[in-house]
Design a protein around this motif. Sequence first.
Motif, PDB file in Angstrom:
ATOM      1  N   GLN A 173       6.961 -46.331  30.812  1.00 49.40           N
ATOM      2  CA  GLN A 173       6.687 -47.772  30.790  1.00 49.40           C
ATOM      3  C   GLN A 173       7.919 -48.550  30.336  1.00 49.40           C
ATOM      4  O   GLN A 173       8.163 -49.658  30.812  1.00 49.40           O
ATOM      5  N   GLU A 174       8.693 -47.962  29.445  1.00 48.42           N
ATOM      6  CA  GLU A 174       9.914 -48.626  28.980  1.00 48.42           C
ATOM      7  C   GLU A 174      10.902 -48.788  30.135  1.00 48.42           C
ATOM      8  O   GLU A 174      11.518 -49.847  30.318  1.00 48.42           O
ATOM      9  N   GLU A 175      11.050 -47.726  30.937  1.00 54.52           N
ATOM     10  CA  GLU A 175      11.958 -47.771  32.086  1.00 54.52           C
ATOM     11  C   GLU A 175      11.459 -48.748  33.142  1.00 54.52           C
ATOM     12  O   GLU A 175      12.246 -49.494  33.745  1.00 54.52           O
ATOM     13  N   LEU A 176      10.139 -48.761  33.361  1.00 57.55           N
ATOM     14  CA  LEU A 176       9.578 -49.703  34.334  1.00 57.55           C
ATOM     15  C   LEU A 176       9.759 -51.145  33.866  1.00 57.55           C
ATOM     16  O   LEU A 176      10.068 -52.029  34.659  1.00 57.55           O
ATOM     17  N   ALA A 177       9.563 -51.375  32.576  1.00 58.69           N
ATOM     18  CA  ALA A 177       9.734 -52.720  32.029  1.00 58.69           C
ATOM     19  C   ALA A 177      11.167 -53.201  32.231  1.00 58.69           C
ATOM     20  O   ALA A 177      11.396 -54.359  32.610  1.00 58.69           O
ATOM     21  N   ASN A 178      12.131 -52.324  31.996  1.00 62.49           N
ATOM     22  CA  ASN A 178      13.539 -52.682  32.211  1.00 62.49           C
ATOM     23  C   ASN A 178      13.803 -52.977  33.684  1.00 62.49           C
ATOM     24  O   ASN A 178      14.527 -53.915  34.026  1.00 62.49           O
ATOM     25  N   MET A 179      13.219 -52.169  34.571  1.00 59.59           N
ATOM     26  CA  MET A 179      13.421 -52.354  36.001  1.00 59.59           C
ATOM     27  C   MET A 179      12.795 -53.667  36.473  1.00 59.59           C
ATOM     28  O   MET A 179      13.345 -54.359  37.323  1.00 59.59           O
ATOM     29  N   PHE A 180      11.636 -54.018  35.900  1.00 57.50           N
ATOM     30  CA  PHE A 180      10.942 -55.249  36.289  1.00 57.50           C
ATOM     31  C   PHE A 180      11.531 -56.488  35.610  1.00 57.50           C
ATOM     32  O   PHE A 180      11.237 -57.619  36.010  1.00 57.50           O
ATOM     33  N   GLY A 181      12.320 -56.269  34.544  1.00 55.12           N
ATOM     34  CA  GLY A 181      12.865 -57.402  33.813  1.00 55.12           C
ATOM     35  C   GLY A 181      11.842 -58.076  32.918  1.00 55.12           C
ATOM     36  O   GLY A 181      11.850 -59.294  32.740  1.00 55.12           O
ATOM     37  N   VAL A 182      10.912 -57.274  32.337  1.00 55.36           N
ATOM     38  CA  VAL A 182       9.860 -57.806  31.466  1.00 55.36           C
ATOM     39  C   VAL A 182       9.822 -56.964  30.191  1.00 55.36           C
ATOM     40  O   VAL A 182      10.486 -55.929  30.089  1.00 55.36           O
ATOM     41  N   THR A 183       9.014 -57.387  29.231  1.00 50.89           N
ATOM     42  CA  THR A 183       8.865 -56.599  28.008  1.00 50.89           C
ATOM     43  C   THR A 183       7.842 -55.484  28.231  1.00 50.89           C
ATOM     44  O   THR A 183       6.954 -55.595  29.083  1.00 50.89           O
ATOM     45  N   ARG A 184       7.953 -54.430  27.435  1.00 53.76           N
ATOM     46  CA  ARG A 184       7.021 -53.309  27.573  1.00 53.76           C
ATOM     47  C   ARG A 184       5.582 -53.727  27.269  1.00 53.76           C
ATOM     48  O   ARG A 184       4.660 -53.325  27.998  1.00 53.76           O
ATOM     49  N   PRO A 185       5.324 -54.526  26.204  1.00 56.47           N
ATOM     50  CA  PRO A 185       3.943 -54.950  25.950  1.00 56.47           C
ATOM     51  C   PRO A 185       3.340 -55.762  27.105  1.00 56.47           C
ATOM     52  O   PRO A 185       2.164 -55.605  27.434  1.00 56.47           O
ATOM     53  N   SER A 186       4.170 -56.617  27.739  1.00 55.14           N
ATOM     54  CA  SER A 186       3.673 -57.416  28.869  1.00 55.14           C
ATOM     55  C   SER A 186       3.307 -56.519  30.048  1.00 55.14           C
ATOM     56  O   SER A 186       2.292 -56.735  30.723  1.00 55.14           O
ATOM     57  N   LEU A 187       4.136 -55.491  30.291  1.00 63.22           N
ATOM     58  CA  LEU A 187       3.849 -54.557  31.368  1.00 63.22           C
ATOM     59  C   LEU A 187       2.566 -53.785  31.083  1.00 63.22           C
ATOM     60  O   LEU A 187       1.705 -53.638  31.955  1.00 63.22           O
ATOM     61  N   GLY A 188       2.440 -53.293  29.847  1.00 66.77           N
ATOM     62  CA  GLY A 188       1.240 -52.545  29.476  1.00 66.77           C
ATOM     63  C   GLY A 188      -0.015 -53.379  29.600  1.00 66.77           C
ATOM     64  O   GLY A 188      -1.056 -52.892  30.068  1.00 66.77           O
ATOM     65  N   ARG A 189       0.078 -54.651  29.215  1.00 65.72           N
ATOM     66  CA  ARG A 189      -1.084 -55.549  29.313  1.00 65.72           C
ATOM     67  C   ARG A 189      -1.488 -55.761  30.766  1.00 65.72           C
ATOM     68  O   ARG A 189      -2.678 -55.739  31.101  1.00 65.72           O
ATOM     69  N   ALA A 190      -0.496 -55.958  31.640  1.00 64.97           N
ATOM     70  CA  ALA A 190      -0.792 -56.173  33.062  1.00 64.97           C
ATOM     71  C   ALA A 190      -1.419 -54.926  33.687  1.00 64.97           C
ATOM     72  O   ALA A 190      -2.347 -55.031  34.504  1.00 64.97           O
ATOM     73  N   LEU A 191      -0.926 -53.733  33.316  1.00 62.18           N
ATOM     74  CA  LEU A 191      -1.516 -52.490  33.817  1.00 62.18           C
ATOM     75  C   LEU A 191      -2.965 -52.336  33.362  1.00 62.18           C
ATOM     76  O   LEU A 191      -3.833 -51.931  34.146  1.00 62.18           O
ATOM     77  N   ARG A 192      -3.241 -52.689  32.098  1.00 55.63           N
ATOM     78  CA  ARG A 192      -4.603 -52.598  31.583  1.00 55.63           C
ATOM     79  C   ARG A 192      -5.529 -53.562  32.320  1.00 55.63           C
ATOM     80  O   ARG A 192      -6.685 -53.233  32.625  1.00 55.63           O
ATOM     81  N   GLU A 193      -5.024 -54.758  32.614  1.00 53.02           N
ATOM     82  CA  GLU A 193      -5.835 -55.745  33.338  1.00 53.02           C
ATOM     83  C   GLU A 193      -6.222 -55.214  34.716  1.00 53.02           C
ATOM     84  O   GLU A 193      -7.385 -55.309  35.126  1.00 53.02           O
TER      85      GLU A 193
END
Length: 221
Positions: A173-193
Amino acid sequence: MELLTKCPLFKGIDYETICQLLDKIPYQLKTYEKDHMIAQSGDECRSLMIVLKGSVKGEMIDYSGKAIKIEDIEPPKPLAIAFLFGENNTCPVNIVANNSVEILHLPKKSVVALMQLNTTVLNNFMNIISSKTQFLSDKIRFLSFQTIRGKIAHYLLQLSGPVDGEIILSKSQEELANMFGVTRPSLGRALRELHNEGIIEAKGKSVKIKKREALIKQLKK
């Protein structure tokens, strides 16, 4: 230098022939330490660089000053090869050393000489440029998605292809967040949604697309 036999530029050429070619042109071997800025966005591309040891990353800086990683480059891949020639032959991204690296620098005139000396090098060069242009086009399209959910949808749909099934994520998730240009918590929240809405089923690095049409709709938001 024997690693060059695995470099896309020298694909199909044996080590002895590579050495003979290099003996006929000027080149430099340079080393860089971790976090060293090897090339900065906007710098003129005066030589073709090939990573021989270690790894580097290409990254862009957005308007807020956040670094967005575009890709990691491992040996023995060339750097910014599609920008070596042309009217605006400047480096499109910052190139930063991930660790201690060694890079082969081939001046522009040396690259031209290589292509004149060996048609296989010429064909390889053209194939690399075409593939890189396609990659950059896909990356631009990906970054154009405004929402995190849109980025996730595009990424998952690309990985899955036309058939739904289990997708094993190769990146954290950390690598994906960097690739997307977002924070890890924001990415995790979107995946949970997306998971809670039943659009995907996410368990660790395993993801299943449950509602493809609903996931496709995320691209349009």
